[in-house]
Design an enzyme around this catalytic site. Structure first.
Site, PDB file in Angstrom:
ATOM      1  N   ILE A  65      24.371   8.186 -43.245  1.00 38.16           N
ATOM      2  CA  ILE A  65      25.302   9.162 -42.156  1.00 38.16           C
ATOM      3  C   ILE A  65      26.575   9.104 -43.101  1.00 38.16           C
ATOM      4  CG2 ILE A  65      25.428   7.580 -40.504  1.00 38.16           C
ATOM      5  CD1 ILE A  65      25.498  10.186 -38.381  1.00 38.16           C
ATOM      6  N   SER A  66      27.089  10.233 -43.449  1.00 41.83           N
ATOM      7  CA  SER A  66      28.397  10.220 -44.014  1.00 41.83           C
ATOM      8  C   SER A  66      29.455   9.323 -43.039  1.00 41.83           C
ATOM      9  CB  SER A  66      28.695  11.374 -44.649  1.00 41.83           C
ATOM     10  OG  SER A  66      27.809  11.888 -45.480  1.00 41.83           O
ATOM     11  N   GLN A  67      30.566   9.188 -43.866  1.00 35.71           N
ATOM     12  CA  GLN A  67      31.853   8.770 -43.077  1.00 35.71           C
ATOM     13  C   GLN A  67      32.421   9.874 -42.367  1.00 35.71           C
ATOM     14  OE1 GLN A  67      34.693   7.592 -45.712  1.00 35.71           O
ATOM     15  NE2 GLN A  67      36.367   7.566 -44.281  1.00 35.71           N
TER      16      GLN A  67
END
Length: 217
Positions: A65-67
């Protein structure tokens, strides 16, 4: 570490929004949505205490899950105003799709890993999102029968801008994509002007590779 309560999570979400402001996110609609969507519902249970840290987290099957900052920056770059048809490549946990669904009219999201897509579909259904449509397949091919899209967000790194995706972007549309090698890339905003791509550099990034016919093998 103590398991976070709902109050802890709400406080952490507010602190994240404050951090995003400091880092330069200015779109108030994007900030409001980042403060609304419960990122903790999209992370694995063992990472719940870190759900609102500004960093990527594993979601299984070698994906992340992206920053939050990158999610906010990418979303801000699309300049959504409501009502748009948006294509997302790389459903992952479904978190970015939820952010987009809050700001656009309809979201079409493609994921090559069935297990991730199925889990994201259930997660978004449970959270009440009804304006997201899902497809399992090669994301580099997009969703041609629903084109053109006002905006396209690619959540995996490609060696170059996939021609199929750019072809599905409407005139004056905006596309955000990480481009580079398998480890290090740069995030670009690509605008379609007169049928041609106009590039604007956003920042260096490190995404998982975009696997497919027009991506990495």
């Amino acid at each position: 570490m103590r398991w976070p309560s709902e109050e802890d999570l709400a406080r952490a979400r507010a602190e994240l929004v404050a951090e995003l402001r400091v880092k330069g996110i200015r779109d108030e609609r994007v900030l409001a949505v980042m403060g609304k969507v419960p990122r903790h519902c999209f992370v694995l249970p063992e990472f719940l205490p870190a759900a609102y840290d500004d960093r990527p987290l594993p979601i299984g099957l070698g994906q992340t899950i992206s920053q939050p900052y990158i999610v906010a920056l990418s979303t801000e770059a699309l300049a959504l105003r409501g009502g748009e048809k948006v294509l997302e490549i790389g459903t992952g946990s479904g978190y970015q799709a939820a952010i987009l669904a809050e700001l656009a009219g309809e979201v079409f999201t493609v994921e090559r890993l069935p297990e991730l897509s199925w889990a994201a579909q259930e997660r978004l259904r449970r959270l009440g999102y009804r304006n997201v449509r899902f497809r399992i397949g090669d994301g580099t091919k997009g969703w041609p029968e629903e084109a053109p899209f006002a905006a396209i967000l690619v959540a995996a790194a490609a060696p170059r801008l996939p021609p199929s995706l750019f072809a599905q972007l409407g005139e004056a549309g905006r596309l955000v994509i990480p481009v580079g090698g398998r480890i290090h890339q740069d995030l670009w905003l690509v605008r379609k002007e007169g049928g041609r791509p106009v590039y604007q550099h956003l920042c260096p990034v490190a995404f998982v590779p975009l696997i497919g016919e027009e991506g990495f093998p």
